[in-house]
Structure formats: C-alpha cells, structure tokens
Design an enzyme around this catalytic site. Structure first.
Site, mmCIF file in Angstrom:
data_model
loop_
_atom_site.group_PDB
_atom_site.id
_atom_site.type_symbol
_atom_site.label_atom_id
_atom_site.label_comp_id
_atom_site.label_asym_id
_atom_site.label_seq_id
_atom_site.Cartn_x
_atom_site.Cartn_y
_atom_site.Cartn_z
ATOM 1 C CG HIS A 86 -0.607 0.455 2.454
ATOM 2 N ND1 HIS A 86 -0.367 -0.378 3.524
ATOM 3 C CD2 HIS A 86 -0.383 1.708 2.907
ATOM 4 C CE1 HIS A 86 -0.007 0.345 4.566
ATOM 5 N NE2 HIS A 86 -0.007 1.617 4.224
ATOM 6 C CG ASP A 139 -0.130 -3.772 2.725
ATOM 7 O OD1 ASP A 139 0.392 -3.366 1.675
ATOM 8 O OD2 ASP A 139 -0.428 -3.035 3.692
ATOM 9 C CB SER A 237 2.816 1.764 6.196
ATOM 10 O OG SER A 237 1.554 1.817 6.791
HETATM 11 C C1 4AZ Z 1 -1.158 3.585 8.709
HETATM 12 O O1 4AZ Z 1 -2.042 4.367 8.459
HETATM 13 C C2 4AZ Z 1 -1.225 2.757 9.927
HETATM 14 N N1 4AZ Z 1 -1.785 1.021 14.571
HETATM 15 C C3 4AZ Z 1 -0.268 1.800 10.170
HETATM 16 C C4 4AZ Z 1 -0.338 1.029 11.310
HETATM 17 C C5 4AZ Z 1 -1.374 1.204 12.181
HETATM 18 C C6 4AZ Z 1 -2.329 2.153 11.958
HETATM 19 C C7 4AZ Z 1 -2.247 2.932 10.814
HETATM 20 C C8 4AZ Z 1 -1.427 0.325 13.398
HETATM 21 O O2 4AZ Z 1 -0.192 3.486 7.966
#
Ligand code: 4AZ
Length: 276
Positions: A86, A139, A237
């Site tokens: 993503h 992902d 992420s």
């Molecule tokens: C994000 O938006 C995201 N708490 C990644 C991890 C988490 C929440 C949001 C986990 O990239």
C-alpha cells in the site's frame, strides 16, 4: 471523516498534513516528550543496532523536511527491501509508483535530518500480485536496490511455522512514523515492544464488513499489547516487526494507534516474502 479501518485514505490525509505538521512541531512548539519516544509508546532506536530498518523516501513527493520519508522497509537481502504494497499505491504517492523518479531507500541513518548512512535508488519493484486493496490482504512489495547494502544489514525472514510467530512472543516494531496518533512525525527512528497476539484478538477487532479492511489470519499477523499504548502508526507502514532476531511482519494497518481494543495488523512475512 470516520474512516478507522482503511489505511489508505487516512494516509492520504496524513501525507497532506505531514509537511505542515512537521514544520509546526519543529518551529512553533518544543517537541513534546512523546515525539522522542514513539512509534507510539516507543523508545529511540539506534541505526547501527538495527541496520535492517530502512526509510522509503521521495523528496519530490514528500519534501526534504524529513528526507522525504513516507514509509518503512526491511532489508531481506543486500539488494532487496521488503515493504508494504500500500506504500506504493497511486493514492498514497500521488503518481504511479513506476513514475516516481526519486524513490530511494535510506539505510543506516537513525536521524532523518542528519546525514550519514546509505541512500540508494530503487531500480525495480515487485508488488505482490495477491495484494487485495479492499481487505488489505497480502500487503507486501519487494524493492530491488541499484547497489547492494552490506550483508550485515540483512535480517532473515522467519519461515512458516517458526516459533517467532507464536502468540505471546515478544516482538519489536520500528519506524519514523507518527508518535502520538495526532500527526507528530518522528525525525529519529523509534522502536516499540509489543507481543504477537492470538489471531482471534484481531479477528474480533476487525471482523468482515463490506468495503473495509478485515483480519485475514493466513496473510496477516496481530500484534500489540493487551492494555494498548505501544503500537505502529501512520508513516510506519512497511517497516519491520522483529521477533527472535527474525522478520515476522511488515506494518500494514489498524484502527487508530495504541488503542487496547484495536491491535496493530501486520503482513505475515512468511506468507508473502521470498525465501521464507
Ligand atoms: C497507517 O495508516 C497505519 N496502529 C499503520 C499502522 C497502524 C495504523 C495505521 C497500526 O499506515
């Protein structure tokens, strides 16, 4: 906007706010204590101790304030970096990933605004063809670097069945993302200690619902703390979740950050990465 489960549109909003938020945080207010100690609820990590954590960067798209950082990644071979699929979506990048001329990996640098480490262009990318943007299943992506990193940067991927995936296992997540859940993006690498949680914790938190991400145990991994407080967040992420010295997950999604009832959801490394 009520959009708790899907990382993409939250991320789009976050990216728009990112440069501004970073500017405000550094110019107007002293950096809050939490910003020095997050992922969320984390502690400062040191690049030489964790050489397999990298930042994905595009100064063209995200500005030079934080060296263009927009996602994390994990070095799984000298020329290969695993990240989240993503992270490379057009609605995250603003352009198609193949059109991103200055996509780079920054390795061996804890403080984004300091120099040092390696900045290596990405020369090729594999996006998991099984990635499903609706459920968020699968992902994962693998970037090929234009030059190899030293072999000491590589973290092994825990194979399927490895005890590192067992619920209750201590794990650590790394990233330069939001340290508060309010858009306080880190300059320095942070680490948060969490545990692998039973699949049912995430199945309960994220049941199937039309048009929403849902927990798919075969391709996802649930991690966090029962009481909340320590977690990955926006901007983390693609970054690594490490247990027993191996890569078990990539930061993928979740509802909010550090909420007791909403654990972090990770891409299950053994389900998607080569050589595992
Ligand atoms: C994000 O938006 C995201 N708490 C990644 C991890 C988490 C929440 C949001 C986990 O990239």
């Amino acid at each position: 906007m009520r959009d708790t489960r899907h990382p993409i549109s939250r991320k789009r909003a976050a990216l728009v706010a990112l440069a501004a938020a970073a500017a405000v945080a550094s110019l107007v207010t002293p950096t809050p204590a939490a910003a020095d100690s997050g992922v969320v609820g984390g502690r400062t990590a040191n690049a030489p101790d964790t050489p397999w954590v990298v930042a994905l960067s595009s100064v063209d798209r995200f500005g030079r304030m934080r060296a263009g950082q927009f996602c994390g990644g994990a070095v799984i071979a000298p020329t290969k970096v695993a990240t989240a699929a993503h992270c490379l979506r057009e609605d995250v990048l603003g352009v198609r990933a193949e059109e991103l001329r200055d996509l780079k990996v920054i390795a061996g640098r804890s403080d984004l605004v300091g120099g040092g480490g390696h900045e290596i262009p990405v020369k090729d990318m594999w996006i998991n063809p099984a990635y499903d943007a609706e459920s968020n299943s699968g992902d994962a992506a693998v970037l090929t670097l234009a030059r190899p990193l030293p072999s000491g940067y590589v973290i092994p991927v825990a194979p399927a069945g490895d005890p590192a995936y067992r619920p209750g296992t201590d794990a650590t997540v790394y990233g330069w993302g939001d340290t508060t859940g309010l858009g306080t993006y880190a300059h320095t690498l942070n680490a948060a200690d969490v545990s692998v949680l039973p699949d049912q914790d995430c199945s309960r938190a994220y049941p199937a619902a039309p048009g929403q991400a849902r927990y798919v145990p075969a391709t996802m991994l649930c991690a966090g703390t029962r009481e909340g407080g320590r977690d990955a967040c926006q901007g983390d992420s693609g970054g690594p979740l490490i247990a027993r010295g191996k890569l078990i997950g990539l930061v993928s999604w979740g509802s909010g950050c550090g909420l007791a009832e909403s654990p972090g959801v990770y891409t299950r490394a053994s389900a998607v990465l080569p050589g595992s």
